[in-house]
Design an enzyme around this catalytic site. Sequence first.
Site, PDB file in Angstrom:
ATOM      1  N   ASP A  45    -127.699 -20.501  33.559  1.00 54.25           N
ATOM      2  CA  ASP A  45    -127.142 -19.155  33.636  1.00 54.25           C
ATOM      3  C   ASP A  45    -127.950 -18.293  34.600  1.00 54.25           C
ATOM      4  OD1 ASP A  45    -125.356 -17.001  32.079  1.00 54.25           O
ATOM      5  OD2 ASP A  45    -127.350 -16.143  32.438  1.00 54.25           O
ATOM      6  N   TYR A  50    -130.108 -10.803  39.159  1.00 52.60           N
ATOM      7  CA  TYR A  50    -131.400 -11.411  38.807  1.00 52.60           C
ATOM      8  C   TYR A  50    -132.232 -11.752  40.045  1.00 52.60           C
ATOM      9  CZ  TYR A  50    -129.204 -12.430  34.221  1.00 52.60           C
ATOM     10  OH  TYR A  50    -128.555 -12.365  33.019  1.00 52.60           O
ATOM     11  N   LYS A  79    -122.814 -14.028  37.749  1.00 51.62           N
ATOM     12  CA  LYS A  79    -122.168 -12.787  37.297  1.00 51.62           C
ATOM     13  C   LYS A  79    -121.975 -11.796  38.441  1.00 51.62           C
ATOM     14  CE  LYS A  79    -124.751 -13.456  33.018  1.00 51.62           C
ATOM     15  NZ  LYS A  79    -125.967 -14.109  33.537  1.00 51.62           N
ATOM     16  N   HIS A 112    -120.601  -8.627  34.759  1.00 52.81           N
ATOM     17  CA  HIS A 112    -121.878  -8.433  34.080  1.00 52.81           C
ATOM     18  C   HIS A 112    -121.859  -7.242  33.111  1.00 52.81           C
ATOM     19  CE1 HIS A 112    -126.372  -9.511  34.839  1.00 52.81           C
ATOM     20  NE2 HIS A 112    -126.175  -9.183  33.579  1.00 52.81           N
TER      21      HIS A 112
END
Length: 314
Positions: A45, A50, A79, A112
């Site tokens: 994931d 990120y 996402k 997200h």
Amino acid sequence: MPGGTIYKLNTGAQIPAMGFGTWQDAQAQEEAVLEAIKAGYRHIDTARVYGTEKAVGKAIGRAIRDCHVPREELFVTTKLWNNKHNPNDVAQALQDSLNDLGLEYVDLFLMHYPVAWKQGDNLFPKDNGKPAVVDIDYVDTYSAMEKLLRTGKVKAIGISNFSKSEMERLVDKASVVPAVHQLELHPWLQQRLFVEWHKAKGIHITQYSPFGNQNEMYSGPNQLGKLLEEPVLNEIGKKYGKSSAQVALAWGITQGHSVLPKSKTVSRIKANMDGDFKLSAGDMKEIETLNKGVRFNDSSKDFGYEFFADLDGK
């Protein structure tokens, strides 16, 4: 068997119960993800925000090339970030993620958050020092995501961090029922009614923060201490020869959920994989007593949008 317990999505695709989270520590992620795949994880994931997609992609490339793990054995999630909610931006946002991951497709593409921010490449756009929230309906963003299913670049779509009313509205208006909802869930935040609602709709739950407040960023409401220090989890663990962390993961898997522990320590990466087992009905009943309705992840103030308005932990 690599991947361990497998669940079926409403698309017919299979999702491993045990996932590997890659939030934070971008520089450590390539080796961490490679170690996770070597340890048997098949569900990885990541997310645009990120900053770990390139590292994750390199690790996947090495796993396929050097460890002979077939791409189709891996389940990769990324996402869509808040600055790409304009329906015209969604296809390119996915392509940007695929380019960084070095993949032709992702298995799951999630929205997200239900909040939209100003268009552009700034991940955290501001207006007068506040988040630059714009009026784009998440239903319209999701409709653009639905179109991606026809391209073959994404196998399934879903959402993350939606409230109950937002979920109900989305399911009512969407052509494609979300395959997955990724949300904070752990023994201190059990959200049992919301969980049942998802089950009734055939929407798979993936739990993030399965250990509650392990993250150093979370001091936790009222300094509650650590979820993993709960005596109930430790006592149940003794019966199975497992740690409290492994019991917390098993709590999610026993409910039919996927879980996303994250670690960059090889020993802990391997140990978390051993959380893939089922608890007895009696153990699950005992863990029910731990529910405090405590939410550790709520970015409402920072994001300029009221998240989780009708859910526990507000």
